[in-house]
Scaffold this motif. Structure first.
Motif, short mmCIF file in Angstrom:
data_model
loop_
_atom_site.label_atom_id
_atom_site.label_comp_id
_atom_site.label_asym_id
_atom_site.label_seq_id
_atom_site.Cartn_x
_atom_site.Cartn_y
_atom_site.Cartn_z
N ASP A 72 38.24 -36.04 16.82
CA ASP A 72 38.24 -37.07 15.79
C ASP A 72 37.34 -36.61 14.65
O ASP A 72 36.13 -36.41 14.85
CB ASP A 72 37.74 -38.39 16.35
N ASN A 74 35.62 -37.16 10.91
CA ASN A 74 35.18 -38.15 9.92
C ASN A 74 34.76 -37.39 8.68
O ASN A 74 33.70 -36.75 8.65
CB ASN A 74 34.01 -38.97 10.48
N GLU A 75 35.60 -37.40 7.66
CA GLU A 75 35.36 -36.63 6.44
C GLU A 75 35.84 -37.43 5.24
O GLU A 75 36.92 -38.01 5.27
CB GLU A 75 36.12 -35.30 6.51
N ASN A 77 34.96 -40.25 4.20
CA ASN A 77 35.14 -41.65 4.58
C ASN A 77 36.54 -41.95 5.11
O ASN A 77 37.06 -43.05 4.95
CB ASN A 77 34.84 -42.57 3.39
N LYS A 78 37.16 -40.96 5.74
CA LYS A 78 38.45 -41.18 6.38
C LYS A 78 38.46 -40.55 7.75
O LYS A 78 37.72 -39.61 8.02
CB LYS A 78 39.60 -40.63 5.52
N ARG A 79 39.31 -41.08 8.60
CA ARG A 79 39.46 -40.59 9.97
C ARG A 79 40.68 -39.69 10.04
O ARG A 79 41.69 -39.94 9.40
CB ARG A 79 39.61 -41.77 10.92
N SER A 110 32.97 -38.88 16.71
CA SER A 110 33.59 -38.26 15.53
C SER A 110 32.69 -37.12 15.06
O SER A 110 31.50 -37.06 15.42
CB SER A 110 33.81 -39.27 14.41
N THR A 112 32.22 -33.98 11.68
CA THR A 112 32.64 -33.51 10.36
C THR A 112 33.29 -32.13 10.49
O THR A 112 33.13 -31.44 11.50
CB THR A 112 31.47 -33.41 9.39
N GLU A 142 40.54 -32.05 2.45
CA GLU A 142 39.84 -31.72 3.70
C GLU A 142 40.28 -30.35 4.24
O GLU A 142 39.46 -29.59 4.75
CB GLU A 142 40.09 -32.81 4.74
#
Length: 218
Positions: A72, A74-75, A77-79, A110, A112, A142
């Protein structure tokens, strides 16, 4: 030869179906009914070394089993979801690097993109990013970040939701593939019929990576 780069062999998250659980013996029985010759085990935020070894030993005469994990991300502010698949020769090192992840709650864990590369970047690995209609997905921003952090951006493959989407991505110059993301192993034999066929025989993880350098996957 068919390849499945995205499978689950254990119920890890609360929302995972029980039908993702499979014993090595049942796995062996099912795979021998298919044409799958390469398969990656990519459970959610978890890698089980013992299960991997038991499964791979069951089918080592007909199918390469590659170790992996579905993380998972988290980058921005999105999953999103990102698969990391590693050369099976490095499974011990990979398992050690996954130990801290295994000890955390898979439902809320989660990480990065930079943290992923910091952990796994010194291994011989592939990065398979959920893309576009394969949700939750990594966007172009991303993926560009991931590309900037690894020595060889060709090791990034965009995972599509199905063969039609993968074909569209490939026609636009992307390295793309789709996997089963299996929900129910009782349905895998039929599901395997729609998996990608590699254009050339691939005898090893290293040879697959060379294929990435030279041509599109499908």
């Amino acid at each position: 030869m068919k390849i499945d780069i995205h499978t689950h062999t254990k119920k890890i998250k609360t929302g995972d179906p029980e039908t993702r659980n499979i014993s090595p013996e049942k796995f062996n029985e099912i795979i021998r009914l298919t044409d799958v010759s390469i398969l990656a085990i990519t459970n959610h935020n978890h890698f089980d070394m013992q299960q991997y070894l038991e499964i791979s030993q069951q089918v080592d005469d007909i199918c390469q089993v590659w170790p992996g994990i579905e993380l998972d991300i988290n980058e921005n502010n999105k999953r999103a979801h990102l698969l990391v698949i590693v050369n099976p020769k490095l499974v011990t090192e990979f398992s050690q690097k996954c130990s801290n992840i295994n000890n955390q709650n898979a439902n809320i864990f989660s990480i990065t993109i930079k943290e992923v590369v910091d952990i796994f970047g010194d291994l011989d690995c592939l990065y398979i990013a959920h893309y576009m209609n394969k949700t939750p997905n990594l966007g172009d921003e991303e993926i560009a970040l991931l590309s900037s952090l690894i020595p060889n951006p060709k090791r990034i493959i965009k995972e599509a939701a199905n063969s039609i989407s993968a074909g569209i991505f490939i026609s636009h110059g992307h390295n793309s593939i789709h996997g089963s993301d299996v929900q129910n192993w009782n349905e895998y034999k039929e599901l395997s019929n729609s998996l990608p066929d590699l254009r050339l025989p691939v005898d090893s993880f290293e040879q697959f990576c060379l294929l990435l350098e030279k041509m599109k996957l499908q």
